[in-house]
Design a protein around this motif. Structure first.
Motif, short mmCIF file in Angstrom:
data_model
loop_
_atom_site.label_atom_id
_atom_site.label_comp_id
_atom_site.label_asym_id
_atom_site.label_seq_id
_atom_site.Cartn_x
_atom_site.Cartn_y
_atom_site.Cartn_z
N ARG A 146 2.50 2.68 7.91
CA ARG A 146 1.19 1.72 8.40
C ARG A 146 0.48 1.11 7.41
O ARG A 146 0.07 -0.08 7.54
CB ARG A 146 0.31 2.53 9.18
N GLU A 147 0.30 1.79 6.25
CA GLU A 147 -0.68 1.26 5.23
C GLU A 147 -0.20 0.03 4.37
O GLU A 147 -0.90 -0.95 3.90
CB GLU A 147 -0.96 2.47 4.29
N LEU A 148 1.24 0.15 4.10
CA LEU A 148 1.71 -0.89 3.26
C LEU A 148 1.85 -2.03 3.36
O LEU A 148 1.54 -3.08 2.92
CB LEU A 148 3.46 -0.52 2.88
N PRO A 149 1.80 -2.55 4.67
CA PRO A 149 1.86 -3.91 5.51
C PRO A 149 0.42 -4.38 5.14
O PRO A 149 0.25 -5.53 4.82
CB PRO A 149 2.22 -4.04 6.83
N GLU A 150 -0.49 -3.36 5.56
CA GLU A 150 -2.04 -3.86 5.43
C GLU A 150 -2.30 -4.08 3.98
O GLU A 150 -3.00 -5.13 3.84
CB GLU A 150 -2.77 -2.73 5.83
N LEU A 151 -1.82 -3.51 2.85
CA LEU A 151 -2.05 -3.61 1.77
C LEU A 151 -1.48 -4.98 1.17
O LEU A 151 -2.03 -5.78 0.35
CB LEU A 151 -1.58 -2.51 0.68
N ARG A 152 -0.13 -5.30 1.56
CA ARG A 152 0.43 -6.44 1.23
C ARG A 152 -0.32 -7.73 1.85
O ARG A 152 -0.51 -8.90 1.25
CB ARG A 152 1.93 -6.35 1.92
N ARG A 153 -0.71 -7.47 3.03
CA ARG A 153 -1.75 -8.68 3.87
C ARG A 153 -2.94 -8.92 2.90
O ARG A 153 -3.34 -10.15 2.83
CB ARG A 153 -1.99 -8.38 5.34
N LYS A 171 0.80 2.91 -4.92
CA LYS A 171 1.73 2.67 -3.84
C LYS A 171 3.07 2.23 -4.33
O LYS A 171 4.18 2.52 -4.06
CB LYS A 171 1.12 2.09 -2.65
N LEU A 172 2.74 0.95 -4.89
CA LEU A 172 4.18 0.29 -5.20
C LEU A 172 5.13 1.03 -6.60
O LEU A 172 6.13 1.03 -6.43
CB LEU A 172 3.54 -1.23 -5.85
N VAL A 173 4.07 1.71 -7.20
CA VAL A 173 4.73 2.31 -8.52
C VAL A 173 5.42 3.53 -7.86
O VAL A 173 6.63 3.94 -8.29
CB VAL A 173 3.59 2.88 -9.56
N GLN A 174 4.68 4.32 -6.73
CA GLN A 174 5.44 5.38 -6.18
C GLN A 174 6.67 5.08 -5.70
O GLN A 174 7.63 5.59 -5.60
CB GLN A 174 4.61 5.90 -5.05
N LEU A 175 6.76 3.83 -5.05
CA LEU A 175 8.06 3.38 -4.45
C LEU A 175 9.03 2.65 -5.32
O LEU A 175 10.03 2.19 -4.79
CB LEU A 175 7.87 2.36 -3.17
#
Length: 426
Positions: A146-153, A171-175
């Motif tokens: 749920r969170e990742l698209p909102e961060l990208r937006r 978050k990006l580093v974790q992934l």
């Protein structure tokens, strides 16, 4: 006992039908059901993976939880001819470097959650606690989705506040989202105004720094700077936990030849002289790393050199004062790990007796750990000390059963070794 064995077997057989084994078939199911994928990337030789296979995957509660929101896929990589078709390529795409790694990905293949290793509940927790820890991971994954698209937006709309960029970058580093990291990383440095701003507000910041340090020279230098800024903000033990993996990256940076044993040993001494004043723990850290790499090598001379380095590392690691509970736990695991590697790879009796002493010290810190008693029994068996081997292995079996281990599970090898020890001459 027979009923327990049958229940376990039924759970494992059921698990084999719940988890898809074919990558293409799993993505087809995901598309059909409009669900993301939960992927366990394991290896046939991976001991922690077997714990998950025995304690988590057969659980009906976990199966219901994972199937409710995901298409579950379990594959083997880095396993030679036993690797699942396409698994090695998938592991490379998602930057899988250790096992087990758990991935959650969209139908497009974009990851939104990644976790490597086992949660702490696996070590010392009951079976239900272990299952609940993995269900909690599923809930974290759903939250991340749920969170990742909102961060990208927000980033695309121009949000450049330091707190937001720090959260998004973590978050990006974790992934390990390398394509996006470059843009967000540069924006973060520009907004922060200094590369020395620490991630003290971020959960798991140490792990983020370690992952970041793997992504090349630019990121390694940044991780160094951040870790250095933590020197006065954390206790020495935590500081070492943060910095040691980054120093390891630096040691190997730009030097593929360092993986050759002779070069690695020689380079280590020079690196220690260069860094020891700034980082007093670097000698112990490198010795620990090199003995782990060297023990089990096909060259006997390398094995012996690695064993010598291991003993040096342990001598340097001995606490100058009585360690606290957390340090005792860590030392017990460290000593047991080294002693077990000596059992597997070292033949010299003098060094095996040193491993016995290490194991006894581990038991002084963690006396109810059945697997440490197992190590002690194995060492006595290799030294042909029948009475001591049987006593230690009997203790391991007794403690293991009391802690929920079964004869067809983790204890099977211990029981088999006990039978062999009984055949030793008096």
């Amino acid at each position: 006992m027979r009923y327990m064995w049958s229940a376990t077997l039924c759970g494992i057989l059921l698990a084999q039908t719940v988890y898809e084994k074919n990558i293409d078939a799993a993505f087809a199911q995901a598309k059909k059901q409009k669900k993301p994928l939960w992927i366990m990337v394991s290896a046939t030789w991976c001991a922690p993976c077997k714990i998950v296979e025995q304690k988590v995957l057969p659980s009906q509660q976990f199966q219901e939880a994972v199937r409710r929101d995901f298409i579950p896929l379990k594959i083997y990589a880095a396993s030679g001819g036993e690797s699942s078709p396409g698994a090695d390529s998938l592991a490379k795409v998602y930057d899988v470097k250790a096992f087990p790694t758990f991935l959650c990905v969209e139908l497009t293949g974009e990851p939104f959650y990644k976790y490597t290793g086992l949660p702490s509940e696996v070590f010392g927790g009951g079976d239900d606690e272990v299952v609940q820890a993995f269900i909690a991971q599923l809930n974290e994954a759903k939250k991340a989705r749920r969170e990742l698209p909102e961060l990208r937006r927000r980033f695309q709309k121009g949000d450049r506040s330091v707190e937001f960029l720090r959260t998004y970058l973590a978050k990006l580093v974790q992934l390990a989202q390398k394509d996006d990291i470059e843009k967000v990383f540069d924006a973060y440095l520009k907004a922060a105004g200094s590369v020395r701003i620490a991630w003290l507000g971020e959960p798991g910041y140490a792990k983020n720094l370690i992952v970041l340090s793997e992504m090349g020279e630019k990121y390694l230098r940044y991780a160094f700077s951040i870790a250095e800024s933590l020197r006065n903000a954390t206790d020495p033990y935590m500081y070492e936990q943060i910095y040691a993996p980054i120093l390891q990256r630096d040691f190997f940076q730009g030097s593929g030849q360092a993986l050759m044993w002779e070069v690695a040993f020689e380079k280590a001494e020079a690196y220690i002289r260069e860094k020891q004043k700034q980082f007093p723990f670097v000698e112990r850290m490198l010795y620990n790393m090199l003995w782990r790499m060297g023990l089990g090598a096909p060259v006997p001379e390398v094995n012996e050199k690695a064993a010598d380095l291991a003993l040096k590392a342990i001598a340097l690691q001995a606490p100058s004062e009585i360690p606290d509970a957390e340090q005792r736990e860590a030392l017990a695991e460290e000593y047991n790990s080294l002693a077990w590697d000596f059992y597997k790879h070292v033949e010299e009796p003098g060094k095996l007796w040193t491993a016995v002493l290490l194991t006894k010290q581990a038991l002084a810190y963690k006396p109810q750990a059945w697997y440490i008693w197992d190590t002690l029994g194995a060492l006595y068996y290799k030294l042909k000390r029948k009475r001591e081997a049987l006593e230690a292995l009997d203790k391991a079996i007794s403690l293991g059963k009391a802690q929920g281990e079964t004869e067809d599970g983790q204890l099977a090898e211990t029981i088999d070794l006990r039978e062999k020890a009984a055949q030793l001459g008096d």
